[in-house]
Design a protein around this motif. Structure first.
Motif, short mmCIF file in Angstrom:
data_model
loop_
_atom_site.label_atom_id
_atom_site.label_comp_id
_atom_site.label_asym_id
_atom_site.label_seq_id
_atom_site.Cartn_x
_atom_site.Cartn_y
_atom_site.Cartn_z
N ASP A 25 0.97 -1.30 -0.19
CA ASP A 25 0.16 -0.06 0.10
C ASP A 25 0.87 1.06 0.15
N GLY A 82 -0.59 6.73 -1.94
CA GLY A 82 -1.57 7.20 -1.02
C GLY A 82 -1.93 8.70 -1.52
N ASN A 95 -4.02 11.96 -2.54
CA ASN A 95 -5.49 12.48 -2.27
C ASN A 95 -6.02 13.17 -3.11
N TYR A 145 -10.40 7.89 8.91
CA TYR A 145 -9.14 7.25 8.56
C TYR A 145 -8.94 5.86 8.71
N ASP A 178 -9.24 2.30 6.80
CA ASP A 178 -8.01 1.30 6.71
C ASP A 178 -8.32 -0.05 7.30
N1 ARG Z 1 -3.82 9.37 1.89
C1 ARG Z 1 -2.82 9.21 2.98
C2 ARG Z 1 -2.14 10.58 3.27
O1 ARG Z 1 -1.98 11.35 2.42
C3 ARG Z 1 -1.99 7.99 2.89
C4 ARG Z 1 -2.46 6.80 2.78
C5 ARG Z 1 -1.59 5.55 3.01
N2 ARG Z 1 -2.29 4.25 3.05
C6 ARG Z 1 -3.24 3.93 4.16
N3 ARG Z 1 -3.75 2.49 3.68
N4 ARG Z 1 -3.53 4.72 5.08
O2 ARG Z 1 -1.55 10.69 4.31
#
Ligand code: ARG
Length: 596
Positions: free
Chosen positions: A125, A128, A130, A330, A334
């Motif tokens: 993973d 990540g 956004n 979040y 997850d």
């Molecule tokens: N979108 C998140 C960020 O910008 C990171 C995601 C990481 N992966 C996860 N499964 N939480 O911080």
């Protein structure tokens, strides 16, 4: 192929046994006094107490056992076995032993790297990003490290799935929707009575989208009513309101198309483009199960799971599964993602690559997942937390104006720096110079990052990273380009043979032998890099290998060598070195140009 050092240790272990000592004492390591010997064994010191004997005597017995091997001809592995007070065994290797190991490596597509008996199923993973927010330098490390960890695991022979895990479901979506509604209130997406099809075309470009998010985010901080509206739109989206959902799909599509292009430029690719939103339907059932089994309970209106352990040195707060208004967080997405991944892919490991500041989050999520039975005990959940990329001032990397630097800007800067260097080579025409600069700049950027242990902070130093000398990506590429150029010039000579068909001979001198011993360490290095998810080990290895090759190169006239057998042996060695380096930079996620 068995690892080189293991083979050497086996020879030593058999001598300990023959001399009447425990074979486990026969572990050999690379010498920490390379001026005295190539390898060493300290087993005699370790055995002194147990055998009530001076280490010097034990070492002497072992040396004697080695000398008596093969009917008195001596060890086939060691050319020198020296007993040194208090009881060190200082060792050098037989040329022929090193040579035959390399010849076997040369004959193997995988350069002596064995395949696992049963490949593991691994999900990585990483990335990540956004949705609707521009990629910034913080996302760079996750992408670069994750891609390398993925490639190392693949080369190791595991089944690896890379999942980008988009941040596509939070308040940022509600903010963008709210601002779009202010700017274009007449769009059909906002009309609850609308039942027709929505337009195929998105009502915004990616640049507009990227302008909208920071605008809306700033506004929501000053304007409580605006913030409340964004929260409401987020909830309505998550409840599946038709128009908002259709608009959300447009936002995701436009944003993802742009991301794909950015990641392609980084030579980073994902097998799955799932996100937080993809597991939205999994949440209600998961929450129900957690309530029913009793692991989750209500605390101040929120639904939480206790995850603290008695052995904790600092307090780990409960993991919040649902907020008091019933909204997911979040953590929730997850946990649901773990549930879905386990059901769909039965992974042996899931590896997460994020900023190390998310460590607590992952501790909570992993413990909650285990406690609520979302993962079988055999599935390992691993978080690789990376440090911050800092500027030369030692503070988190910023633009000159003090803002967050966009990844595109950073890449453009390093490309430009590289182009100014490569353009000084008059042999490379303009168009090729541009493509080559991009390729070398990517190596500079990735190597600059990956050569540091991931958990450490590092300084983004464009001058250092783009230098052709020192521990840098361009230096490694330069070395590979040099090898390829020699191979090409060799191929053009009369009587040249296919380098792959040539035999690596015995080393002609110490410099060549050192290079050969480096090469022999390839599979052990790769094994370690895989076991520890540690791309920096590959970097350290290729830096050493490049240095040792360049020393060899400067000491050897390869192409003008008169003895054909000697020349062919060197070409075979060079070809093998080139293969090892190319394999290594491939797992690091970059490649070498034809010339630079
Ligand atoms: N979108 C998140 C960020 O910008 C990171 C995601 C990481 N992966 C996860 N499964 N939480 O911080």
């Amino acid at each position: 192929m068995e690892q080189f050092l293991n083979l050497i240790s086996k020879e030593m272990a058999s001598a300990f046994e023959a001399a009447g000592y425990d074979s486990a004492l026969g572990r050999v390591t690379v010498s920490n006094r390379p001026d005295l010997c190539e390898y060493q064994c300290n087993g005699a010191m370790a055995g002194a107490k147990r055998y009530k004997k001076a280490p010097f005597m034990i070492a002497g017995d072992v040396a004697k056992a080695l000398a008596e091997k093969n009917d008195g001809a001596g060890s086939a592995v060691f050319s020198k076995v020296e007993v040194v007070k208090p009881g060190f065994l200082n060792l050098d290797l037989k040329e022929g032993f090193v040579q035959s190991y390399l010849q076997q490596m040369a004959g193997d597509d995988r350069l002596g790297m064995p395949l696992p008996q049963k490949p593991e199923q691994i999900i990585i993973d990483y990335g990540g990003p956004n949705v609707a927010k521009p990629l910034h330098v913080g996302h760079l490390r996750s992408a670069v490290i994750g891609e390398a960890v993925k490639r190392i695991a693949r080369f190791h022979g595991e089944n690896v799935i890379g999942d980008i895990h988009l941040g596509d479901w939070g308040l940022q979506m509600g903010l963008v929707i709210t601002e779009l509604k202010k700017r274009q209130p007449d769009l059909p997406y906002f009309d609850p009575a609308y039942t027709g099809e929505y337009p195929a075309q998105a009502p915004f470009t990616v640049s507009e989208l990227e302008e909208i998010y920071p605008f809306a985010s700033a506004k929501s901080k000053k304007d409580p009513a605006y913030y409340a509206e964004a929260m409401d739109n987020t909830r309505r989206l998550q409840d599946g309101e038709r128009g908002l959902y259709a608009l959300w799909q447009k936002i995701v599509a436009v944003s993802v198309a742009d991301m794909k292009h950015n990641y392609e430029n980084l030579n980073v690719s994902f097998d799955l483009w799932n996100g937080e939103a993809s597991v939205h339907p999994v949440i209600p059932g998961m929450v129900e199960d957690m309530k029913r089994s009793g692991v989750a309970y209500e605390s101040q209106g929120a639904l939480v799971i206790d995850v603290s352990k008695e052995s904790d040195s600092k307090e780990i707060p409960p993991c919040i599964v649902l907020k008091s208004d019933g909204a997911s967080l979040y953590t929730t997405t997850d946990l649901a993602t773990i549930k879905e991944r386990v059901e769909k892919y039965a992974p042996d490991r899931i590896i997460y690559i994020t900023d190390k500041r998310q460590e607590l989050h992952f501790t909570q999520v992993f413990r909650a997942a285990a406690k609520s039975g979302l993962v079988p005990e055999t599935t390992k959940l691993i978080h690789i937390g990376f440090g911050t990329m800092n500027g030369k001032d030692g503070k988190p990397f910023k633009t000159r104006e003090g803002g967050v630097m966009r990844l595109e800007t950073l890449i453009a800067d390093i490309d430009a720096e590289m182009l100014s260097k490569i353009s000084t080579n008059p042999e490379i025409p303009g168009e090729e110079a541009e493509a080559t600069s991009r390729q070398v700049a990517l190596a500079a950027l990735k190597y600059g990052d990956l050569s540091n242990q991931a958990s450490k902070d590092y300084i983004f130093d464009i001058d250092k990273f783009t230098s052709f000398e020192g521990d840098t990506g361009p230096y490694i590429l330069y070395t590979i380009v040099r090898m390829r150029s020699i191979l090409q010039r060799y191929a053009a000579q009369a009587g040249a043979k296919d380098p792959a068909a040539l035999l690596v001979g015995d080393p002609a001198g110490q410099v060549e032998k050192k290079l050969m011993m480096d090469i022999a360490g390839f599979n052990a290095m790769m094994e370690g890099a895989y076991a520890d998810c540690a791309p920096h080990r590959v970097c350290a290895y290729i830096y050493q290998l490049s240095n040792d090759f360049n020393t060899f190169y400067h000491a050897t006239r390869i192409l003008t060598e008169q003895d054909p057998a000697q020349k062919e042996s060197w070409i075979a060695l060079l070809h093998l070195t080139e293969r090892v380096l190319t394999r290594c930079i491939d797992v690091l996620g970059f490649s070498a140009p034809a010339r630079m």
